[in-house]
Design an enzyme around this catalytic site. Structure first.
Site, PDB file in Angstrom:
ATOM      1  N   ARG A  68       0.861  -1.242   0.170  1.00 10.24           N
ATOM      2  CA  ARG A  68       0.042   0.649   0.323  1.00 10.24           C
ATOM      3  C   ARG A  68       0.786   1.570   0.001  1.00 10.24           C
ATOM      4  NH1 ARG A  68      -3.596  -1.754   4.758  1.00 10.24           N
ATOM      5  NH2 ARG A  68      -3.005  -3.895   4.727  1.00 10.24           N
ATOM      6  N   GLU A 105      -0.129  -6.267  13.465  1.00 10.64           N
ATOM      7  CA  GLU A 105      -1.215  -6.021  14.012  1.00 10.64           C
ATOM      8  C   GLU A 105      -1.379  -7.919  13.486  1.00 10.64           C
ATOM      9  OE1 GLU A 105      -4.348  -3.982  12.415  1.00 10.64           O
ATOM     10  OE2 GLU A 105      -5.016  -3.847  14.867  1.00 10.64           O
TER      11      GLU A 105
HETATM   12  O1  LIG Z   1       2.987  -1.001  11.465  1.00  2.25           O
HETATM   13  P1  LIG Z   1       2.519  -2.126  11.188  1.00  2.25           P
HETATM   14  O2  LIG Z   1       2.438  -2.647  12.376  1.00  2.25           O
HETATM   15  O3  LIG Z   1       3.465  -3.082  11.011  1.00  2.25           O
HETATM   16  O4  LIG Z   1       1.045  -2.654   9.954  1.00  2.25           O
HETATM   17  C1  LIG Z   1       1.365  -1.601   9.318  1.00  2.25           C
HETATM   18  C2  LIG Z   1       1.723  -2.711   7.445  1.00  2.25           C
HETATM   19  O5  LIG Z   1       0.529  -3.505   7.601  1.00  2.25           O
HETATM   20  C3  LIG Z   1      -0.131  -2.777   6.120  1.00  2.25           C
HETATM   21  O6  LIG Z   1       0.057  -2.984   5.301  1.00  2.25           O
HETATM   22  P2  LIG Z   1       0.595  -4.865   5.542  1.00  2.25           P
HETATM   23  O7  LIG Z   1       1.388  -5.960   5.843  1.00  2.25           O
HETATM   24  O8  LIG Z   1      -0.605  -5.340   5.196  1.00  2.25           O
HETATM   25  O9  LIG Z   1       0.892  -5.645   3.550  1.00  2.25           O
HETATM   26  P3  LIG Z   1       0.185  -4.785   2.177  1.00  2.25           P
HETATM   27  O10 LIG Z   1       0.266  -3.545   2.374  1.00  2.25           O
HETATM   28  O11 LIG Z   1       0.965  -6.083   1.121  1.00  2.25           O
HETATM   29  O12 LIG Z   1      -1.162  -5.391   2.369  1.00  2.25           O
HETATM   30  C4  LIG Z   1       0.369  -1.370   6.255  1.00  2.25           C
HETATM   31  O13 LIG Z   1       0.108  -1.075   4.609  1.00  2.25           O
HETATM   32  C5  LIG Z   1       1.745  -1.366   6.823  1.00  2.25           C
HETATM   33  O14 LIG Z   1       2.366  -1.569   5.463  1.00  2.25           O
HETATM   34  N1  LIG Z   2      -6.351  -2.822  11.692  1.00  2.00           N
HETATM   35  C1  LIG Z   2      -5.775  -2.075  10.226  1.00  2.00           C
HETATM   36  N2  LIG Z   2      -6.544  -1.731   8.634  1.00  2.00           N
HETATM   37  C2  LIG Z   2      -6.075  -1.984   8.043  1.00  2.00           C
HETATM   38  N3  LIG Z   2      -4.474  -1.837   7.806  1.00  2.00           N
HETATM   39  C3  LIG Z   2      -3.963  -2.359   8.333  1.00  2.00           C
HETATM   40  N4  LIG Z   2      -2.738  -2.575   8.249  1.00  2.00           N
HETATM   41  C4  LIG Z   2      -2.652  -3.056   9.871  1.00  2.00           C
HETATM   42  N5  LIG Z   2      -3.711  -2.727  10.446  1.00  2.00           N
HETATM   43  C5  LIG Z   2      -4.741  -2.756   9.833  1.00  2.00           C
END
Ligand SMILES: O=P(O)(O)OC[C@H]1O[C@H](OP(=O)(O)OP(=O)(O)O)[C@H](O)[C@@H]1O
Ligand SMILES: Nc1ncnc2[nH]cnc12
Length: 180
Positions: A68, A105
């Site tokens: 993202r 998370e």
């Molecule tokens: O602060 P944190 O606990 O590290 O979480 C934040 C990260 O989690 C989500 O990505 P995700 O790992 O879900 O991957 P994506 O962007 O590929 O959906 C978000 O886009 C951040 O990169």
């Molecule tokens: N609660 C949440 N919503 C969207 N993106 C996330 N990445 C980690 N936690 C999330």
């Protein structure tokens, strides 16, 4: 009494988000960025506010974190005329990499960056859509510093304050536009 005048309603960035309960796991409130991007005004507002947040900062390189962060960092790089560097999930980058592992998370991840991504001493802006626990951001900073870079600041569209990600980034400058 005269007729009331009303101009166009100015929406907040937060208002473009959709919230989904129990995704991707029970108990998680998922803040969906796709509805911000899926509205031309929402996306423009996000980019405008991001540019404003970092106005005047000295930046040589802009990092975006898969997936993202890739929706925002390249747009900022284009606007500011700076190079874009991707941080990717493990096993996706073709040249020599540095890597770091982080707890999230929901789950755990190893992320990587090319070892020759920028010259030592570069001032690096780290961009992502959201900070939750801060694990991904902190792991990215570790890789930047391993390569001799200096983190100028972190820039997130949104922040889940109840997960205290900022505490993990103590000592760094952190910008976030929307807090949940
Ligand atoms: O602060 P944190 O606990 O590290 O979480 C934040 C990260 O989690 C989500 O990505 P995700 O790992 O879900 O991957 P994506 O962007 O590929 O959906 C978000 O886009 C951040 O990169
Ligand atoms: N609660 C949440 N919503 C969207 N993106 C996330 N990445 C980690 N936690 C999330």
């Amino acid at each position: 009494m005269g007729a009331e005048r009303s101009g166009p309603v100015k929406r907040t960035l937060e208002s473009y988000y959709t919230t989904i309960e129990d995704f991707p796991a029970e108990g998680i409130l998922f803040r969906d960025i796709t509805s911000v991007l899926g509205d031309a005004d929402g996306f423009k507002l996000a980019i405008d506010e991001m540019l404003k947040a970092i106005e005047g900062e000295a930046i040589d390189v802009i990092i975006g974190i898969e997936a993202r962060g890739f929706m925002f960092a390249p747009v900022l790089a284009y606007e500011l005329g700076k190079p874009f560097v991707p941080v990717r999930k493990a096993g996706k980058l073709p040249r020599e990499t540095v890597s770091a592992t982080c707890t999230l998370e929901y789950g755990e991840a190893t992320i990587e960056m090319h070892a020759d991504a920028f010259p030592p001493g570069s001032k690096v802006l780290i961009v992502d859509d959201l900070i939750a626990t801060g694990g991904t951001a902190k792991a990215t900073a570790q890789m930047v510093e391993e390569l001799g870079g200096v983190v100028s600041s972190f820039l997130f569209v949104s922040e889940l304050t109840y997960l205290n990600g900022r505490d993990l980034l103590e000592g760094y400058k952190v910008h976030s536009l929307v807090t949940f």
